[in-house]
Design a protein around this motif. Structure first.
Motif, PDB file in Angstrom:
ATOM      1  N   MET A  72       0.062 -12.300 -13.434  1.00  0.00           N
ATOM      2  CA  MET A  72       0.104 -11.835 -14.826  1.00  0.00           C
ATOM      3  C   MET A  72       1.203 -12.510 -15.622  1.00  0.00           C
ATOM      4  SD  MET A  72      -2.547 -10.111 -14.699  1.00  0.00           S
ATOM      5  CE  MET A  72      -2.589  -9.669 -16.430  1.00  0.00           C
ATOM      6  N   GLU A  73       2.235 -13.010 -14.937  1.00  0.00           N
ATOM      7  CA  GLU A  73       3.301 -13.739 -15.628  1.00  0.00           C
ATOM      8  C   GLU A  73       2.912 -15.197 -15.881  1.00  0.00           C
ATOM      9  OE1 GLU A  73       6.970 -13.392 -13.475  1.00  0.00           O
ATOM     10  OE2 GLU A  73       6.985 -11.202 -13.600  1.00  0.00           O
ATOM     11  N   ASP A  74       2.271 -15.819 -14.866  1.00  0.00           N
ATOM     12  CA  ASP A  74       2.030 -17.264 -14.940  1.00  0.00           C
ATOM     13  C   ASP A  74       0.630 -17.642 -15.413  1.00  0.00           C
ATOM     14  OD1 ASP A  74       4.568 -17.450 -13.930  1.00  0.00           O
ATOM     15  OD2 ASP A  74       3.934 -17.853 -11.870  1.00  0.00           O
ATOM     16  N   HIS A  75      -0.374 -16.991 -14.857  1.00  0.00           N
ATOM     17  CA  HIS A  75      -1.778 -17.330 -15.148  1.00  0.00           C
ATOM     18  C   HIS A  75      -2.564 -16.032 -15.335  1.00  0.00           C
ATOM     19  CE1 HIS A  75      -0.870 -21.398 -13.676  1.00  0.00           C
ATOM     20  NE2 HIS A  75      -0.297 -20.810 -12.642  1.00  0.00           N
ATOM     21  N   PRO A  76      -2.406 -15.332 -16.463  1.00  0.00           N
ATOM     22  CA  PRO A  76      -3.075 -14.033 -16.617  1.00  0.00           C
ATOM     23  C   PRO A  76      -4.581 -14.120 -16.379  1.00  0.00           C
ATOM     24  CG  PRO A  76      -1.508 -14.400 -18.389  1.00  0.00           C
ATOM     25  CD  PRO A  76      -1.593 -15.684 -17.632  1.00  0.00           C
ATOM     26  N   LEU A  77      -5.046 -13.316 -15.423  1.00  0.00           N
ATOM     27  CA  LEU A  77      -6.449 -13.296 -15.022  1.00  0.00           C
ATOM     28  C   LEU A  77      -6.875 -11.862 -14.784  1.00  0.00           C
ATOM     29  CD1 LEU A  77      -6.683 -16.070 -12.267  1.00  0.00           C
ATOM     30  CD2 LEU A  77      -8.029 -16.011 -14.359  1.00  0.00           C
ATOM     31  N   HIS A  98      -0.292  -0.628 -13.383  1.00  0.00           N
ATOM     32  CA  HIS A  98       0.848  -0.850 -14.282  1.00  0.00           C
ATOM     33  C   HIS A  98       1.158  -2.338 -14.415  1.00  0.00           C
ATOM     34  CE1 HIS A  98       4.766  -0.594 -16.163  1.00  0.00           C
ATOM     35  NE2 HIS A  98       5.309  -1.212 -15.136  1.00  0.00           N
ATOM     36  N   TYR A  99       1.035  -3.072 -13.310  1.00  0.00           N
ATOM     37  CA  TYR A  99       1.355  -4.504 -13.345  1.00  0.00           C
ATOM     38  C   TYR A  99       0.280  -5.327 -14.057  1.00  0.00           C
ATOM     39  CZ  TYR A  99       4.980  -3.522  -9.845  1.00  0.00           C
ATOM     40  OH  TYR A  99       6.074  -3.045  -9.185  1.00  0.00           O
ATOM     41  N   GLY A 100      -0.886  -4.725 -14.323  1.00  0.00           N
ATOM     42  CA  GLY A 100      -1.882  -5.458 -15.100  1.00  0.00           C
ATOM     43  C   GLY A 100      -3.242  -5.627 -14.465  1.00  0.00           C
ATOM     44  N   ALA A 101      -3.475  -5.045 -13.268  1.00  0.00           N
ATOM     45  CA  ALA A 101      -4.817  -5.109 -12.685  1.00  0.00           C
ATOM     46  C   ALA A 101      -5.798  -4.398 -13.609  1.00  0.00           C
ATOM     47  CB  ALA A 101      -4.832  -4.456 -11.300  1.00  0.00           C
ATOM     48  N   VAL A 102      -6.992  -4.962 -13.765  1.00  0.00           N
ATOM     49  CA  VAL A 102      -7.992  -4.369 -14.662  1.00  0.00           C
ATOM     50  C   VAL A 102      -8.582  -3.106 -14.045  1.00  0.00           C
ATOM     51  CG1 VAL A 102     -10.260  -4.727 -15.723  1.00  0.00           C
ATOM     52  CG2 VAL A 102      -8.552  -6.541 -15.799  1.00  0.00           C
ATOM     53  N   ASP A 103      -8.827  -3.136 -12.720  1.00  0.00           N
ATOM     54  CA  ASP A 103      -9.478  -1.997 -12.073  1.00  0.00           C
ATOM     55  C   ASP A 103      -9.237  -2.079 -10.575  1.00  0.00           C
ATOM     56  OD1 ASP A 103     -10.991   0.337 -11.862  1.00  0.00           O
ATOM     57  OD2 ASP A 103     -12.576  -0.413 -13.168  1.00  0.00           O
ATOM     58  N   PHE A 104      -9.762  -1.099  -9.847  1.00  0.00           N
ATOM     59  CA  PHE A 104      -9.622  -1.098  -8.391  1.00  0.00           C
ATOM     60  C   PHE A 104     -10.842  -0.445  -7.763  1.00  0.00           C
ATOM     61  CE2 PHE A 104      -8.216   3.096  -9.549  1.00  0.00           C
ATOM     62  CZ  PHE A 104      -8.539   3.913  -8.478  1.00  0.00           C
ATOM     63  N   VAL A 105     -11.043  -0.752  -6.479  1.00  0.00           N
ATOM     64  CA  VAL A 105     -12.090  -0.103  -5.679  1.00  0.00           C
ATOM     65  C   VAL A 105     -11.443   0.357  -4.380  1.00  0.00           C
ATOM     66  CG1 VAL A 105     -14.301  -0.371  -4.509  1.00  0.00           C
ATOM     67  CG2 VAL A 105     -13.881  -1.593  -6.652  1.00  0.00           C
ATOM     68  N   PRO A 106     -11.549   1.666  -4.053  1.00  0.00           N
ATOM     69  CA  PRO A 106     -11.006   2.138  -2.783  1.00  0.00           C
ATOM     70  C   PRO A 106     -11.850   1.659  -1.604  1.00  0.00           C
ATOM     71  CG  PRO A 106     -11.444   3.961  -4.319  1.00  0.00           C
ATOM     72  CD  PRO A 106     -12.139   2.753  -4.844  1.00  0.00           C
TER      73      PRO A 106
END
Length: 361
Positions: A72-77, A98-106
């Motif tokens: 997220m700092e160098d190559h936001p994806l 919080h760090y910028g992940a769009v979503d998650f899957v358990p």
């Protein structure tokens, strides 16, 4: 139509193969590479330039959280995390949001999930959604969070004015989905401790993760934040988050408001559902309501908003397209022409305070 290029990151060769195999079956997705840890992922991102990254959390050399921060700092994806459902896994997942992940899957059964096929469709759907996510929203949030952390909280001087005894009490109801944990942090950290209303929240999230979300937010906010419990009395200055897999219904009991957890079928694929929460709040005749709809896919909350407005005494706030990671839910609400304020994320707390009776000093 070009395919979504995906980089799969996992320290398990078995998991990399399973994920690659079922993603490759989808006509819209192309797996362009795999990585065995965060360091490897950062190198592959530079050379392969994927559209979306799936990221395991627990990995040697560099774990998923460290890699995510660097991405997220160098190559936001757009990054979709694959996480375990343990207490530590849930806490790490909330950090990843919080760090910028769009979503998650358990993962269904730990780091090496032999039954990962159970969440195959979830992973595919979230990758497709992530490929369309508004990363500008995430970067704008980072900027506003940096400014806020370098100063006193922007609204820390706001006080709640005393209302006349015959003035109606107030309740704030918030609905959010993809991108929501970070949006909630931005809003709730700006609310004054003695805000003159309970705050009731539906965040689309699986069972086991909402408690960690509430605990993290509680550690950051002046107001109290907790996962709501069945038959709990709702108090001013407290934010209550619906637990995953349960509808959150607010009921009036004498002079009090009581939370009721309901396990009836999902609404529009969601339990908890924003519509269910909003519809229950619409029945509170002695309250003025402030309804907020923020980032998320789909239209959950729109039907509930219509019911709130039909009963009157409701002010509606929607997050603007500029900052919404996914504009689906706010867009659907705005299309009803019932929204009073359309504001960027950093202005939502101020709008809430305006309608609950807070005023700057």
């Amino acid at each position: 139509m070009s395919k979504i290029k995906v980089l799969v990151v996992d320290d398990s060769a078995f998991m990399r193969k399973v994920i690659t195999d079922f993603l490759s079956e989808h006509p819209q997705i192309e797996v362009i590479g795999t990585a065995r840890n965060g360091k490897d992922a950062l190198e592959k991102i530079q050379s392969l330039k994927p559209d979306v990254v799936t990221m395991d959390v627990e990995m040697p050399i560099m774990n998923g959280l460290e890699a995510l921060k660097q991405i997220m700092e160098d190559h936001p994806l757009p990054v979709v995390m694959l996480s375990s459902t343990t207490k530590e896994g849930a806490e790490n997942t909330i950090l990843a949001m919080h760090y910028g992940a769009v979503d998650f899957v358990p993962k269904p059964s730990g780091n090496i999930s032999l039954d990962l096929y159970k969440v195959k469709e979830q992973i595919i759907d979230k990758i497709i959604l992530a490929s369309r996510a508004n990363l500008r929203g995430i970067k704008q949030r980072e900027k506003s969070e940096t400014i806020a952390s370098s100063q006193q909280r922007p609204y820390s001087k706001i006080e709640v004015r005393l209302l006349p005894k015959d003035h109606k009490k107030k309740i704030v109801c918030i609905g959010t989905s993809t991108g929501g944990p970070r949006a909630l942090q931005q809003v709730l950290t700006q609310l004054p401790k003695h805000i003159a209303a309970p705050i009731v929240i539906v965040q689309h999230m699986p069972k086991g993760f909402t408690k960690s979300l509430a605990q993290r937010l509680d550690s950051l906010c002046d107001i109290s934040v907790k996962e709501v419990e069945h038959q709990e009395e709702l108090k001013q200055g407290v934010a209550y988050i619906a637990p995953g897999d349960a509808h959150f219904i607010v009921e009036s009991s004498g002079k009090s408001l009581i939370a009721h957890l309901d396990y009836s079928p999902p609404r529009n694929g969601h339990r908890p559902s924003v519509d269910v929460l909003f519809e229950s709040v619409s029945k509170l005749s002695d309250y003025e309501k402030i309804a907020v709809i923020m980032t998320g896919m789909g239209s959950d909350g729109t039907i509930g908003l219509k019911q709130l407005k039909e009963k009157g005494d409701t002010k509606a706030i929607a997050e603007s397209e500029d900052t919404a990671v996914v504009f689906g839910m706010p867009k659907s609400a705005i299309a009803t022409n019932l929204v009073d304020d359309i504001v960027p994320l950093e202005g939502i707390a101020e709008a809430i305070i305006k309608y609950t009776g807070g005023q700057g000093v």
